[in-house]
Design a protein around this motif. Structure first.
Motif, PDB file in Angstrom:
ATOM      1  N   ARG A 142       3.221   6.121   5.457  1.00 23.69           N
ATOM      2  CA  ARG A 142       3.400   5.577   4.539  1.00 23.69           C
ATOM      3  C   ARG A 142       2.173   4.434   4.811  1.00 23.69           C
ATOM      4  N   LEU A 143       1.214   4.370   4.139  1.00 24.30           N
ATOM      5  CA  LEU A 143      -0.044   3.404   4.150  1.00 24.30           C
ATOM      6  C   LEU A 143      -0.370   1.892   3.606  1.00 24.30           C
ATOM      7  N   TYR A 144      -1.069   1.260   3.917  1.00 23.01           N
ATOM      8  CA  TYR A 144      -0.962   0.161   3.826  1.00 23.01           C
ATOM      9  C   TYR A 144      -2.447  -0.783   3.538  1.00 23.01           C
ATOM     10  N   SER A 145      -2.875  -1.059   2.936  1.00 26.29           N
ATOM     11  CA  SER A 145      -3.928  -1.562   2.483  1.00 26.29           C
ATOM     12  C   SER A 145      -4.086  -3.141   2.463  1.00 26.29           C
ATOM     13  N   ASN A 146      -5.061  -3.497   1.768  1.00 27.04           N
ATOM     14  CA  ASN A 146      -5.204  -4.903   1.130  1.00 27.04           C
ATOM     15  C   ASN A 146      -6.703  -4.903   0.523  1.00 27.04           C
ATOM     16  N   GLY A 147      -6.632  -6.157  -0.786  1.00 26.05           N
ATOM     17  CA  GLY A 147      -7.702  -6.409  -0.868  1.00 26.05           C
ATOM     18  C   GLY A 147      -7.943  -7.755  -0.934  1.00 26.05           C
ATOM     19  N   ASN A 148      -9.147  -8.585  -0.465  1.00 27.40           N
ATOM     20  CA  ASN A 148      -9.795  -9.185   0.094  1.00 27.40           C
ATOM     21  C   ASN A 148      -8.162 -10.973  -0.864  1.00 27.40           C
ATOM     22  N   SER A 149      -8.213 -10.941  -2.277  1.00 19.68           N
ATOM     23  CA  SER A 149      -6.947 -11.782  -2.443  1.00 19.68           C
ATOM     24  C   SER A 149      -5.534 -11.064  -2.088  1.00 19.68           C
ATOM     25  N   SER A 150      -5.507 -10.443  -1.617  1.00 19.00           N
ATOM     26  CA  SER A 150      -4.237  -9.871  -1.976  1.00 19.00           C
ATOM     27  C   SER A 150      -3.583  -9.574  -0.309  1.00 19.00           C
ATOM     28  N   PRO A 151      -2.741  -9.937   0.291  1.00 15.47           N
ATOM     29  CA  PRO A 151      -2.284  -9.350   2.013  1.00 15.47           C
ATOM     30  C   PRO A 151      -1.512  -7.844   1.666  1.00 15.47           C
ATOM     31  N   ALA A 152      -1.267  -7.487   3.045  1.00 12.62           N
ATOM     32  CA  ALA A 152      -1.157  -5.883   3.049  1.00 12.62           C
ATOM     33  C   ALA A 152      -0.398  -5.811   1.629  1.00 12.62           C
ATOM     34  N   ARG A 153      -0.680  -4.364   0.801  1.00 10.07           N
ATOM     35  CA  ARG A 153      -0.189  -3.818  -0.229  1.00 10.07           C
ATOM     36  C   ARG A 153       0.346  -2.464  -0.183  1.00 10.07           C
TER      37      ARG A 153
ATOM     38  N   THR B 166      -8.210  12.202  -1.154  1.00 15.28           N
ATOM     39  CA  THR B 166      -7.239  11.556  -0.897  1.00 15.28           C
ATOM     40  C   THR B 166      -7.079  10.210  -1.551  1.00 15.28           C
ATOM     41  N   ASP B 167      -6.372   9.637  -1.998  1.00 11.45           N
ATOM     42  CA  ASP B 167      -6.194   8.016  -2.889  1.00 11.45           C
ATOM     43  C   ASP B 167      -6.982   7.373  -2.389  1.00 11.45           C
ATOM     44  N   TYR B 168      -7.992   6.611  -3.514  1.00 14.09           N
ATOM     45  CA  TYR B 168      -8.673   5.726  -3.248  1.00 14.09           C
ATOM     46  C   TYR B 168      -7.890   4.206  -2.812  1.00 14.09           C
ATOM     47  N   ARG B 169      -8.198   3.702  -1.840  1.00  8.59           N
ATOM     48  CA  ARG B 169      -7.144   2.558  -1.235  1.00  8.59           C
ATOM     49  C   ARG B 169      -8.139   1.440  -0.875  1.00  8.59           C
ATOM     50  N   GLY B 170      -7.405  -0.301  -0.651  1.00  9.90           N
ATOM     51  CA  GLY B 170      -8.044  -1.193  -0.207  1.00  9.90           C
ATOM     52  C   GLY B 170      -8.790  -1.493   0.083  1.00  9.90           C
ATOM     53  N   GLN B 171      -9.821  -2.555   0.846  1.00 12.51           N
ATOM     54  CA  GLN B 171     -11.255  -3.193   1.264  1.00 12.51           C
ATOM     55  C   GLN B 171     -11.742  -2.822   2.975  1.00 12.51           C
ATOM     56  N   TRP B 172     -10.916  -3.309   3.640  1.00 12.29           N
ATOM     57  CA  TRP B 172     -10.667  -3.863   4.948  1.00 12.29           C
ATOM     58  C   TRP B 172      -9.807  -4.068   5.619  1.00 12.29           C
ATOM     59  N   GLY B 173      -9.890  -2.970   6.438  1.00 10.96           N
ATOM     60  CA  GLY B 173      -8.592  -1.963   7.465  1.00 10.96           C
ATOM     61  C   GLY B 173      -7.469  -1.893   6.348  1.00 10.96           C
ATOM     62  N   LEU B 174      -6.691  -0.652   7.402  1.00 10.44           N
ATOM     63  CA  LEU B 174      -5.828   0.394   7.535  1.00 10.44           C
ATOM     64  C   LEU B 174      -4.812  -0.105   7.847  1.00 10.44           C
ATOM     65  N   THR B 175      -3.583   0.271   7.448  1.00 16.49           N
ATOM     66  CA  THR B 175      -2.347   1.438   9.090  1.00 16.49           C
ATOM     67  C   THR B 175      -1.105   1.464   8.398  1.00 16.49           C
ATOM     68  N   MET B 176      -0.113   2.461   9.561  1.00 16.44           N
ATOM     69  CA  MET B 176       0.857   2.668   8.275  1.00 16.44           C
ATOM     70  C   MET B 176       2.093   2.203   8.973  1.00 16.44           C
ATOM     71  N   ASP B 177       3.320   2.677   7.985  1.00 18.94           N
ATOM     72  CA  ASP B 177       4.433   2.319   9.118  1.00 18.94           C
ATOM     73  C   ASP B 177       4.874   3.256   9.534  1.00 18.94           C
TER      74      ASP B 177
END
Length: 794
Positions: free
Chosen positions: A260-271, A245-256
């Motif tokens: 659709r998936l939302y991840s984050n990097g440690n210096s950025s909020p939900a993406r 699948t697509d490579y994404r995120g650092q810690w934690g994952l959520t969806m709407d």
């Protein structure tokens, strides 16, 4: 794999690790996060920083500031929970919690790898909203970081592997049955802060992970395996398959609500990702990256001084003047974000994005906006947060929509959150000055954020319901109930309820209900033209999108009828039209290809349309391209003409000298291993949104080796511009230099340089390589460098 033998090996390894840590403590090793030339000064004198004593739950509740209308309640605390990091609710509302009870007991991480991590089951047996029963289900895990529920048991992970544990429940007592390794490569490589985690059950019935390009699915034993997937394990309940699948995120994952998936990097909020996962991976000769969009800016607003962050000595990280003196300016440790889908808060908060910032002791809230292929965000509370605390030990690391409709907050309640692989002497001194290194791993809390004027909802009792009894819950107002009902129905493989689900879709006008029900039918392989056609005619756009997506499961006899509708919908607005383009290879009808061409011509300039057109063709791309012919859009034709030329696999290794080849091979191992470069720049070197930029054709990599050497030695602070993409990589992350890392030598840095300059289509060195002597020379020339480089320095 024999689990007892595995555990015995782990214990032996632990004794060796403990011995080495005892020796390390005696010798007081230099901390790995230190960088030569960095002046680790206190921007704020320690005497001005408020103390950080251990607070009781009652005291801690008084330290919080929450926005008007909300109230905060404690659900559980020590001694019923210790160092929690992630959890999942079961069908009856019990919490299955991973407890990292050995995470960073001190600033050196001594004893960290002792297999004493727990999976604990927490229950509220009397219905008063507080946990009163704790059951330790497993107590021998090394740093558990992942848990999810499956038929017959749980999947969980330590810092290396993914396991299955059978759950046996008799007379109200829980115990583990079969235990087995199901994926030994699950979290292989990297360091603790950059390892795979989460296992979120997605709308499309796959389990997705952060810090990973793998997804998993449990299937009935007699079912066929999806295209592109491979079976990796089976037991008496199901077989487990894995796919890319697509490579994404650092810690934690959520969806709407749309999956659709939302991840984050440690210096950025939900993406957020505008398309469903895997949308751009349908064509085996095409490898675009799924773009994620930041939901709002990076700024945060703490209620206490935050000098205890790893590089708080660097200019620009902390406020130095005014009423916010000493407070963290922006995200630096963003953790498990959440799209709130509960039914306790007022309607305006439904679907908001929430991101915890444990370094800032707060939770940030943003509205999500979407338009023509892009997501964005807006602060709900301008220059403020939904929740903050003046308690430095408040460490919110994960958020959940609870069965009772409220927001559950996992508080690790730990003095140290920075792992030893990056921890600096500056932070160690901050930690010791406020005794944050003491009494860790013996506390933890989970809080409930509730709307003050509305009581929490009832706890579920879904475990013993039949599939037919579960169907009405697909229309529940709380997303947790809908997701859980869908999972349980599909696990039961109860195809006889298809008619009941079809009726639910037909009777409902709510696209959220229709979408969840459609994906339930998809999981049961019972998608029919009877339910799809009316939705294509009159449903709202989001439900039309879902109807198009699940139609890949339509019988072939219905493909031609479906393609007629695709031709009509090709003229629709962007949301629907791009899904039409993504279907051309899945439908056995030339009209589906013509529909995709029509979408392309109408929306050619819109985000991801070219990629969707090429991806959607799947294996039928030669037919589609023949039908398209020569197109006037130069960018599209370039993409088509270069189909199959995968930069991630292109290498200049064979053109190097023998020494160059040796360095290349060493650099590749370091990139994926000890140096952990892949954690921010991706396994394929093409970057991760919100974390690290691409290396493909990057001037930072291929121009002058001295420039790259400087960056590797002393680090780089963004934002920076990368020529290949002609874009600015917006990130607050600081790439740490490796100059003072005792485990990385000049030869290692030369090897990393040689590898990234000659991989992924880069041919910077032609027939030579970057030598250890060059690294040594640049090291000497820049020994007085006191901060990471910025774009302006070059």
């Amino acid at each position: 794999m024999n689990y007892k033998k595995l555990k015995l090996t782990s214990l032996l390894m632990t004794s060796l690790v403990l011995s080495s840590h005892t020796l390390a403590e005696t010798n007081k090793p230099k901390l790995k996060g230190d960088r030569p030339g960095h002046v680790m000064k206190d921007v704020i004198p320690k005497s001005e920083v408020p103390p950080a004593p251990i607070l009781t739950v009652e005291q801690a509740l008084k330290s919080f500031q929450v926005q008007d209308g909300f109230t905060l309640e404690n659900v559980v605390s020590e001694p019923n929970i210790f160092s929690p990091v992630t959890m999942v609710f079961d069908a009856n509302g019990r919490m299955w919690v991973c407890e990292m009870t050995r995470f960073m007991p001190d600033v050196y991480g001594n004893g960290e790898n002792v297999p004493e991590g727990n999976i604990a089951v927490l229950e509220d047996t009397d219905g008063d909203g507080k946990v009163d029963k704790r059951t330790v289900f497993l107590d021998d895990i090394i740093l558990p970081r992942t848990i999810t529920l499956v038929k017959g048991g749980i999947l969980y992970a330590d810092s290396e592997q993914l396991y299955f544990a059978e759950v046996i429940e008799q007379n109200g007592q829980l115990k583990a049955g079969i235990r087995a390794v199901v994926d030994p490569t699950y979290a292989k490589g990297g360091n603790l802060e950059h390892k795979t985690n989460t296992m979120l059950y997605g709308m499309d019935n796959w389990y997705y992970n952060a810090k990973s390009d793998k997804k998993y699915q449990t299937l009935p034993l007699d079912s066929s395996i999806p295209q592109g997937a491979a079976e990796i394990y089976r037991n008496k309940y199901w077989k487990l398959v894995r796919a890319k699948t697509d490579y994404r995120g650092q810690w934690g994952l959520t969806m709407d609500d749309y999956g659709r998936l939302y991840s984050n990097g440690n210096s950025s909020p939900a993406r957020g990702e505008y398309l469903m996962p895997g949308s751009l991976l349908k064509n085996p000769k095409f490898w675009p990256k799924m773009q994620s969009h930041p939901i709002g800016n990076f700024f945060i607003y703490s209620s206490r001084m935050n000098t205890g962050v790893n590089r708080g000595y660097m200019d620009g990280l902390l406020e130095t003047e005014g009423p916010n003196r000493g407070k963290l300016k922006a995200f630096t440790a963003a953790s498990g974000s959440l799209i709130y889908r509960g039914d306790n808060f007022p309607e305006q908060f439904y679907g908001m994005a929430l991101t915890p910032e444990p370094a800032g002791n707060l939770i940030s809230a943003r509205y999500i906006k979407e338009k023509n292929g892009k997501l964005s965000g807006k602060e709900i509370y301008p220059k403020s947060e939904i929740l903050t605390s003046t308690d430095e030990r408040f460490r919110p690391v994960n958020l959940y929509t609870a069965p009772d409709g409220t927001l559950y907050i996992i508080d690790m309640y730990h003095g140290i959150i920075q792992h030893k692989e990056f921890l600096t002497t500056y932070l160690a001194e901050q930690i010791k000055s406020r005794d944050l290194d003491k009494h860790n791993n013996t506390m933890g809390r989970i809080y409930r954020l509730r709307w003050k004027d509305k009581p929490a909802g009832k706890q579920p009792k879904l475990a013993d319901l039949t599939a037919k009894q579960l169907v009405p819950y697909l229309a529940h107002s709380n997303g947790w109930w809908r997701d859980t009902a869908r999972r349980l129905i599909i696990e039961k493989d109860s195809k006889e309820v298809a008619n009941s689900i079809t009726k639910l879709i037909a009777d409902s006008k709510d696209p959220i209900v229709q979408i969840n029900a459609l994906w339930t039918l998809h999981g049961l392989d019972k998608v029919s033209w009877q339910i799809i056609e009316p939705l294509l005619i009159k449903a709202k756009p989001k439900a039309q999108v879902a109807a198009i997506l699940v139609s890949e499961r339509l019988p072939k006899k219905d493909h031609d009828k479906f393609a007629d509708y695709l031709l009509k919908l090709a003229d629709a607005d962007y949301d629907v039209a791009i899904q039409v383009a993504l279907m051309s290879g899945a439908i056995e009808s030339p009209k589906a290809m013509q529909a995709a061409i029509n979408v392309l011509n109408k929306h050619i300039k819109a985000p991801a349309i070219r990629e969707a057109f090429i991806s959607g063709a799947g294996n039928k791309y030669p037919e589609l391209f023949a039908l398209l012919g020569e197109h006037s859009d130069a960018k599209l034709m370039y993409m088509i003409n270069n189909l199959g030329k995968k930069p991630a696999e292109a290498t200049n290794r064979e053109q190097l000298s023998e020494q160059g080849k040796s360095l290349y091979d060493l650099g590749k191992n370091l990139y994926m291993g000890r140096a952990a470069c892949f954690g921010c720049h991706g396994q394929d070197g093409d970057g991760i949104d919100g974390m690290g930029p691409t290396f493909w054709g990057s001037q930072w990599v291929i121009e002058a080796p001295e420039k790259l050497a400087k960056v590797l030695l002393h680090g780089l602070s963004g934002p920076i511009k990368v020529k290949k993409r002609a874009r600015v990589w917006q990130t607050n992350m600081v790439m740490p230099g490796l100059a003072n890392n005792p485990s990385i030598s000049d030869e290692d840095l030369a090897a990393i340089s040689t590898y990234i300059r000659n991989a992924w289509g880069n041919t910077a060195d032609s027939t030579s390589h970057v030598s250890p002597e060059l690294i040594k020379k640049v090291r000497a020339e820049t020994k007085d460098r006191q901060s990471p480089y910025t774009q302006e320095d070059f």
